[in-house]
Design a protein around this motif. Structure first.
Motif, PDB file in Angstrom:
ATOM      1  N   LEU A  10     -14.863 -30.824 -29.272  1.00 24.33           N
ATOM      2  CA  LEU A  10     -14.097 -31.003 -28.702  1.00 24.33           C
ATOM      3  C   LEU A  10     -13.677 -30.575 -27.048  1.00 24.33           C
ATOM      4  N   VAL A  11     -13.862 -29.130 -27.219  1.00 24.87           N
ATOM      5  CA  VAL A  11     -13.688 -28.646 -26.033  1.00 24.87           C
ATOM      6  C   VAL A  11     -14.875 -28.622 -24.571  1.00 24.87           C
ATOM      7  N   GLY A  12     -16.400 -28.835 -25.993  1.00 27.92           N
ATOM      8  CA  GLY A  12     -17.475 -29.414 -25.248  1.00 27.92           C
ATOM      9  C   GLY A  12     -17.403 -31.063 -24.683  1.00 27.92           C
ATOM     10  N   LEU A  13     -16.959 -31.911 -25.168  1.00 26.91           N
ATOM     11  CA  LEU A  13     -16.855 -33.288 -24.476  1.00 26.91           C
ATOM     12  C   LEU A  13     -16.249 -33.128 -23.448  1.00 26.91           C
ATOM     13  N   LEU A  57     -16.534 -23.960 -16.995  1.00 24.08           N
ATOM     14  CA  LEU A  57     -15.471 -23.069 -17.851  1.00 24.08           C
ATOM     15  C   LEU A  57     -15.698 -23.445 -19.080  1.00 24.08           C
ATOM     16  N   LEU A  58     -15.195 -24.631 -19.374  1.00 24.68           N
ATOM     17  CA  LEU A  58     -14.515 -25.555 -20.849  1.00 24.68           C
ATOM     18  C   LEU A  58     -16.062 -25.588 -21.300  1.00 24.68           C
ATOM     19  N   LEU A  59     -17.669 -25.817 -20.757  1.00 26.72           N
ATOM     20  CA  LEU A  59     -18.824 -25.276 -21.829  1.00 26.72           C
ATOM     21  C   LEU A  59     -18.439 -24.081 -21.666  1.00 26.72           C
ATOM     22  N   LEU A  60     -17.760 -23.659 -20.850  1.00 24.86           N
ATOM     23  CA  LEU A  60     -18.390 -21.759 -21.837  1.00 24.86           C
ATOM     24  C   LEU A  60     -17.152 -21.334 -22.946  1.00 24.86           C
ATOM     25  N   GLY A  61     -15.843 -22.212 -22.651  1.00 24.20           N
ATOM     26  CA  GLY A  61     -14.924 -22.303 -23.790  1.00 24.20           C
ATOM     27  C   GLY A  61     -15.805 -22.060 -25.159  1.00 24.20           C
ATOM     28  N   ALA A  62     -16.231 -23.587 -25.373  1.00 22.47           N
ATOM     29  CA  ALA A  62     -16.757 -24.867 -26.278  1.00 22.47           C
ATOM     30  C   ALA A  62     -17.604 -22.709 -26.866  1.00 22.47           C
ATOM     31  N   LEU A  63     -18.498 -22.723 -25.896  1.00 22.05           N
ATOM     32  CA  LEU A  63     -19.776 -21.880 -26.809  1.00 22.05           C
ATOM     33  C   LEU A  63     -19.505 -20.240 -27.090  1.00 22.05           C
ATOM     34  N   VAL A  64     -18.112 -20.009 -26.345  1.00 20.86           N
ATOM     35  CA  VAL A  64     -17.362 -18.774 -27.172  1.00 20.86           C
ATOM     36  C   VAL A  64     -16.767 -18.992 -28.438  1.00 20.86           C
TER      37      VAL A  64
END
Length: 233
Positions: free
Chosen positions: A77-80, A125-132
């Motif tokens: 969901l965060v990555g989306l 930042l949203l994509l980085l949060g999904a990766l972390v």
């Protein structure tokens, strides 16, 4: 746990930057909330759009996805949400480039503004949060005691152990007793091995608790009388 917290912080920061970006200048001093959402499909115009039908709508939807993803620890969901923010920002840049003929970045505020930078930075930042974020699967993998213990704290039964069989018979197992002994134990006082009933002499004490056996010698005269009948008195 630490990865989920760090990823949640990055995701929330990116969602905040994306929601605030329509209130900043996007191009030639025009704010993002002035661009109607349908203009991305029909073409850019000079008309001022309604607030909730502007670029704020997809970014607000991305922020909602971010909140749900952080609560559920869902990387998907965060990555989306990050893809939604980046997708609408890039789509807007394509449409404005077609309308203006080219995109420029000028220091006097006539080109791309800081609103576009906020939107692009928020999506990254949203994509980085999904990766972390480690997600729910990473949390279950760290629960070592759960492999042996149930949720109620009750331990699972252990596997049966193997026992070595003694020389005289099979070893103990589930539902079985010790096997028969083939080698009798010799008497430590010198008695021969075997059945004590067979080796005991007449008149000796029976070790099994029976009465001692007594033998009587019958005189020859009384034995002869018992065979021929009573003699003359």
């Amino acid at each position: 746990m630490i990865r989920n917290v760090a990823g949640a912080v990055l995701a929330l920061a990116g969602a905040t930057a994306a929601v605030l970006s329509p209130f900043r200048a996007w191009y030639d001093g025009r704010h993002g909330r002035d661009y109607a959402l349908d203009e991305l499909f029909t073409g850019i115009t000079e008309a001022k759009a309604d607030l909730w039908w502007s670029l704020l709508l997809p970014f607000a939807f991305a922020a909602l996805l971010t909140l749900v993803g952080v609560v559920l620890r869902s990387r998907l969901l965060v990555g989306l949400a990050g893809l939604v923010v980046l997708g609408f920002t890039v789509f807007w840049m394509v449409r404005v480039g077609q309308y203006e003929g080219s995109l420029t970045v000028d220091g006097d505020g006539t080109g791309l503004g800081d609103g576009v930078a906020n939107a692009l930075g928020g999506g990254i930042l949203l994509l980085l949060g999904a990766l972390v974020m480690s997600g729910r699967r990473g949390r279950k993998a760290r629960e070592g005691p759960e492999e042996r213990t149930g949720r109620a704290g009750r331990a699972w039964p252990e596997e049966p152990r193997a026992y070595a069989a003694p020389p005289g018979g099979p070893g103990p197992g589930p539902g079985t007793g010790p096997g028969p002994r083939e080698d009798p134990v010799a008497d430590p006082y010198g008695a021969p091995a075997g059945d004590p009933r067979e080796s005991a002499a007449p008149g000796s004490y029976d070790p099994y608790g029976s009465e001692p056996t007594r033998t009587f010698e019958v005189p020859d005269r009384e034995r002869d009388q018992g065979q021929d009948g009573p003699g003359p008195r």
